[in-house]
Write an enzyme that holds these catalytic residues in place. Structure first.
Site, PDB file in Angstrom:
ATOM      1  N   GLU A 246      49.970  48.503  59.008  1.00 19.27           N
ATOM      2  CA  GLU A 246      50.156  48.143  57.924  1.00 19.27           C
ATOM      3  C   GLU A 246      50.293  49.417  56.902  1.00 19.27           C
ATOM      4  OE1 GLU A 246      49.051  43.599  57.032  1.00 19.27           O
ATOM      5  OE2 GLU A 246      47.207  45.072  57.393  1.00 19.27           O
TER       6      GLU A 246
ATOM      7  N   LYS B 165      18.144  48.162  26.355  1.00 25.97           N
ATOM      8  CA  LYS B 165      18.633  49.440  26.382  1.00 25.97           C
ATOM      9  C   LYS B 165      18.364  50.021  27.844  1.00 25.97           C
ATOM     10  CE  LYS B 165      18.939  53.683  23.554  1.00 25.97           C
ATOM     11  NZ  LYS B 165      19.035  54.680  24.541  1.00 25.97           N
TER      12      LYS B 165
ATOM     13  N   LYS C 230      21.873  44.602  17.360  1.00 27.91           N
ATOM     14  CA  LYS C 230      23.082  44.679  16.970  1.00 27.91           C
ATOM     15  C   LYS C 230      23.565  43.710  16.127  1.00 27.91           C
ATOM     16  CE  LYS C 230      24.951  46.856  21.171  1.00 27.91           C
ATOM     17  NZ  LYS C 230      25.833  46.823  22.300  1.00 27.91           N
TER      18      LYS C 230
ATOM     19  N   LYS D  32      12.091  51.619  20.100  1.00 27.53           N
ATOM     20  CA  LYS D  32      11.672  52.270  21.180  1.00 27.53           C
ATOM     21  C   LYS D  32       9.909  51.605  21.338  1.00 27.53           C
ATOM     22  CE  LYS D  32      14.781  55.602  21.870  1.00 27.53           C
ATOM     23  NZ  LYS D  32      15.415  55.907  23.268  1.00 27.53           N
TER      24      LYS D  32
END
Length: 730
Positions: A46, A126, A300, A324
């Site tokens: 093909e 994160k 956010k 953090k």
């Protein structure tokens, strides 16, 4: 207008051009699946039919036979060039919060500036990976790039297409004309140790952590290598877009999932700061239930119109912040305190502990620095101790859990003799805390460490010459006589000398033999030969790379000699001032001391090093082997130094330069590179995660250059660079 190029008339019908474009795209797709992904979806017959159709079309219309046509390319020759590409919308960094006060202060600013009480927070983990930007046009993946300096990244499209989770075409409804998809490529924790074991077995350097493994895997020139690595991606944002509008980021994530993109499973919309705190606390306790390393929590503002209202600073959005986590601490058993010998003879105690998982990786060893630190921490062999590790930082023993002592613990006694060569230990000078082995020449541990350092990227950069090779060449089980008694014979190694070597496979952290996990026996290997006694590929490559290292610049040669206090920066200063190893040797201590970037400590160390006869013998042997011992340009014939008089600071991670490479580029053009920002600083070059030096530059209004601006500085000079400097905040 004069010189204007006019389009030439063409006899190729539009339908023929369209058919040609479709065939070319299909053939390229099938080649990629066959040669890179090793997952063809059509038969050879093909594929051949498609290629013949394209050839027939080009035979009928020769104008279609362009150099980039699939009929003109050799199949299988995929290689990523990492060309620089511009992001349509800048990829920003994030500001950080390390405690609840910082988080609350950010939330208070959002509440004050957003102008409404009707908003929500989106919390997500994160991912500690490599940031990438995917561009889809009309639903088709047209480009993938690294973040770079936020404005300019590297094109890694062929490599990204090997990641099964990333669709070549988006599916579903509401597909926009254009959309940039931001995300993080990561290396799964469970596969990380397997990869490192394979690398060590092949004589290559292992990765320090999963993030480095992801970055190294994604930046392979040959995408087929990338295809063998179990990379994954998590999508976490949207950049430029056309024909696509949505009110909330959480709703956008749902739509991205419908399109077939891998969004995070670890996200939650909350109403207020208490909800944010709950999310942070939950994953602080359950971080190891996640399949990838996490670098904290990103919070956010969920409402996209309100994000636009808050805007961004020059480096980070005001509508998001990264929490953090504090370095992780765990309890484990202190099995023993051993001592290791470094390349300069320093003897350092280190802790051997019961294996424990901390900060995403298994730990068996931790630093204890020196015997005074052992006493100050109050740890005894047999104690339950508190161990801390953050990211790829060396694990550290904080202290004992005194309440768990049972009376069987014993104090550590610093040995009087070198554990490797038996030489009595002593301080280098009166008052020194550290003990050293003075047998610099023949102590196998010191030579092993010096060779490993010498082969590193900051020195001679000899690939395939890893820790196992350095150990085998200095303290083999067979033959009895080590192939290398010092560095002098390095460039005289031959394959015949390598083949018979048998040696323990040493652990790089401890210097102890590794053990077979099934039998518990110490691992022994014929390091450079296979079972048939033939050279391994890595042995041949190592010898080729050793030969290539003869042409390294003088500064790298000096770094590789392990002269005490002479690292890459001091070596560059010496090479720049004296231009040859002989002139450095002949210089007085006063002349060395007065050299910019050297000073009295380095000057004394250099004179002391050259005072040893066996060091001079190394230089003699290297010269005889053809090692370049001087830079090509003389001081009198030095080229232009367009950055003479400038003082430049480099901070953060650059995409196209290592930190040392950036310094070399600046210094070779006459600039002075320093580590701190002041009013006298001419420019600050910033990469990813620049930290406080960037803030100081903004405060002092020192011109700041991203990586594209850095290129302008190097190529066009300071005046052109000043025009493209980042705007300072008012």
């Amino acid at each position: 207008m004069a010189g204007e190029q006019h389009a030439q008339p063409t006899s190729v019908p539009a339908e023929a051009r369209e058919k040609h474009a479709q065939l070319a795209e299909q053939i390229e797709e099938h080649r990629f699946r066959y040669y890179v992904k090793d997952a063809p979806v059509v038969s050879d017959a093909e594929f051949d039919t498609l290629l013949r159709s394209l050839e027939a079309l080009e035979e009928e219309y020769p104008e279609l036979r362009t150099p980039d046509s699939p009929t003109q390319k050799v199949a299988g020759g995929y290689e990523t060039e990492f060309t620089a590409v511009q992001h349509r919308e800048r990829m920003l960094s994030l500001d950080n919060a390390f405690d609840d006060l910082g988080l609350a202060a950010w939330a208070e600013r959002v509440a004050k500036d957003v102008g409404t009480s009707d908003y929500h927070f989106l919390c997500e983990l994160k991912v500690d990976g490599l940031a990438v930007n995917l561009t889809y046009e009309h639903g088709r993946l047209t480009r993938a790039a690294t973040r770079g300096d936020g404005r300019t990244g590297e094109d890694i499209t062929p490599n990204v297409r090997t990641i099964a989770e990333i669709p070549d075409r988006l599916k579903g409804d509401r597909i926009p004309d254009l959309v940039e998809i931001r995300g993080e490529v990561y290396f799964p924790m469970e596969k990380f140790e397997e990869l490192n074991a394979r690398l060590v077995e092949a004589g290559d350097k292992p990765f320090a952590n999963p993030r480095n493994a992801a970055a190294g895997s994604l930046r392979q020139k040959d995408p087929r290598v990338t295809a063998t690595r179990p990379l994954h991606m998590v999508v976490h944002g949207i950049g430029a877009r056309q024909g696509f509008d949505i009110d909330r980021l959480s709703q956008a994530y749902e739509l991205l999932r419908e399109w077939g993109l891998p969004t995070t499973r670890y996200a939650r919309v909350v109403d207020d700061l208490d909800g944010v705190r709950e999310f942070i606390a939950y994953y602080g306790e359950n971080r190891h239930s996640v399949e990838h390393e996490i670098d904290g929590v990103v919070v956010k503002l969920d409402e996209i119109p309100l994000q636009g209202r808050l805007g961004s600073t020059s480096r980070a959005p005001r509508w998001a912040i990264a929490w953090k986590y504090a370095p992780e601490e765990v309890n484990t058993k202190l099995i023993n305190i051993r001592v290791g010998v470094g390349r300069t003879g320093r003897v350092t105690p280190y802790a051997q502990v019961e294996p424990v998982t901390v900060a995403g990786s298994e730990v068996e060893f931790a630093t204890l620095h020196n015997q005074d630190v052992v006493k100050a921490k109050g740890v005894l062999i047999g104690d339950t101790v508190v161990l801390r590790k953050a990211g790829d930082v060396i694990p550290e023993i904080l202290g004992p859990v005194v309440d768990l002592r049972d009376g069987t613990e014993r104090a550590f006694v610093m040995p009087a003799e070198c554990p490797e060569c038996g030489t009595p230990l002593a301080p280098a000078k009166e008052g020194d805390v550290d003990l050293r082995c003075p047998n610099a020449r023949t102590c196998p541990a010191q030579l092993r460490e010096r060779l490993f350092y010498l082969a590193g990227r900051k020195s001679l950069d000899i690939e395939q010459f890893g820790y196992v090779a350095a150990a085998a060449l200095t303290k083999p089980l067979e033959p009895a006589e080590p192939p290398l008694l010092d560095e002098g014979d390095l460039f005289d190694l031959t394959i015949e000398r390598l083949l018979p070597i048998k040696a323990y496979v040493l652990d790089q952290d401890s210097g102890l033999p590794k053990r077979d996990p099934k039998t518990g026996e110490e691992k022994v290997a014929t390091v450079f030969a296979n079972q048939q006694g033939e050279p391994r590929k890595n042995a041949i490559s190592m010898l080729d790379n050793i030969a290539a290292a003869k042409e390294r610049p003088l500064a790298r040669i000096l770094t590789g000699l392990s002269i005490r206090h002479v690292g890459p920066v001091a070596a560059e200063a010496l090479a720049r001032a004296f231009r040859s190893i002989d002139r450095i040797d002949q210089a007085t201590e006063e002349e060395l001391k007065d050299t910019d970037g050297v000073g009295p400590i380095v000057a004394a160390a250099v004179k002391q090093w050259f005072a040893e006869d066996w060091h001079r013998e190394i230089i003699r042997k290297w010269k005889a082997a053809g090692v370049r011992m001087e830079d090509e340009r003389s001081g009198e014939d030095e080229g232009p130094r367009p950055l003479e008089g400038l003082t430049v600071v480099v901070t953060g991670t650059l995409e196209h330069h290592t930190r040392d490479g950036a310094k070399e580029a600046l210094q070779s053009r006459g600039a002075k590179v320093t580590g701190s920002v002041s009013k006298k600083t001419s420019f600050v070059v910033v990469g990813d995660n620049p930290g406080s030096k960037y803030d100081k530059a903004m405060q002092l209004k020192v011109p700041v250059l991203n990586e594209a601006g850095f290129a302008v500085l190097l190529e066009q000079g300071p005046e052109a660079a000043a025009e493209v400097a980042l705007p300072t905040e008012e």
